[in-house]
Design an enzyme around this catalytic site. Sequence first.
Site: not given
Length: 446
Positions: A82, A84, A148-149, A176
């Site tokens: 991701h 972001d 994603e966040e 991750e």
Amino acid sequence: MTAEPLTSEITTTDPVPMLQDMIRFASVNPPGGEGPCVRYVEDILRSAGVECVLTGVDPERPNLVARLRGRGAAPPLLMHAHVDVVPVEGQDWSHPPFDGELRDGHVWGRGAIDMKGGLAMMLSAILRFRTEGIEPPGDVVLAVSPDEEAGSAVGAAHLVAERAELFAGVRHAIGEDGGAVFTCGDRRTYPIVVAEKRACWQRVTLRGPGGHASRQGRSGTAMGRLATLLTAVHDRRMPAHITPAVDLLLAELAANSDEPLAGRFRALREDPAATVPFDLLSEPDAVFLDSILRNTVNATIVRTSDKINVLPSTITVDLDGRILPGDWTVADYQDELRGLIGDHEFEVLVEGERMPAPQLGSFYELLTDVLREADPAGLPLPMLMTASTDARLFASLGIACYGWLPLRVPPGARYQDTMHAADERVPVDALRFGADCVHRMVERYR
Ligand SMILES: [Zn+2]
């Protein structure tokens, strides 16, 4: 079989300058605005001759799915990342968070760890196949997502709901590592995330007699109930349960620790109710271990009246709950929670996607083999993550997902602790080591 080398179109395969560039796109979510960073990655890959598809629900926030063609000797392999990042407001940074500075052997900035650094490693591995003119065994599919966040709705959730065909045939994925670090004596450790906990966010409503706050001594007030609830959440724990990932972690830790710690890890494996060795571990390690042994709950938001002279009759408490991987349902979780805080009006705010039980088979062996060869003194450790990533979404396509973006850092260094915090940074040597590991892993995947 070799592909045409494309060195003239590729300016670098070094992850360091690519990470610096990506940090300079301040893709803070909310609001996101990941488009320019996604297109930067697309440009790099297109000029290296890698097929690219942009897809999304918001043109400012596209997903990129790139495919490096392989020679058909292995199934397609997914890497997901991701772009972001979380905000920096209220944090005390000693270096500017969006300059991508290279200083003291580190790349500094928001996203260095979470997770533009990981994406730079993946890009570096893909580009190396192109510059060396070698086709990987199978296709390498790289998914680069926004959001994603903040729930992934326009990111990976879109990909799995609307573009599942782009991932046809994929059996395994890396993404991750999420900061699930654990120290083990003076050994350098490498987390391999094989499972994630899922969210169960709830709101509890507490009620009781209200009235003028000048009178004291009413029984059963909402404030009184709040005190009982917060004390229980802080002081007590739900029962411990050994899941497959934690069982393997405890076995590795026991085999690689000295007494008396080794014995304490063995005791936990045999009886999860045994005491977590808070007395022998650093507090971060003990807290982490305590949290992956059980379902957890933390009270994070309390709402009530804002009048100082009113005794409130209603208080709501938001609880951040996390459920172990496996067959646990929300109802099972609530049963355990009642054992901790008693019966309440529960409202489920968010229920995270359930992930299947982890697979610790041949792909896991490949990930550990690559690490052992690249750093014979290091110790790969299977990990259960306390929080979830986009892996939970790709897992819904039947893909076995692993958090594996190795960083070779000094033993005990906790660079992952800088994610979401000030002075996020990554050592350049660690980044290049990780890119090398990813490249080797792809070469050997079958
Ligand atoms: Zn992340």
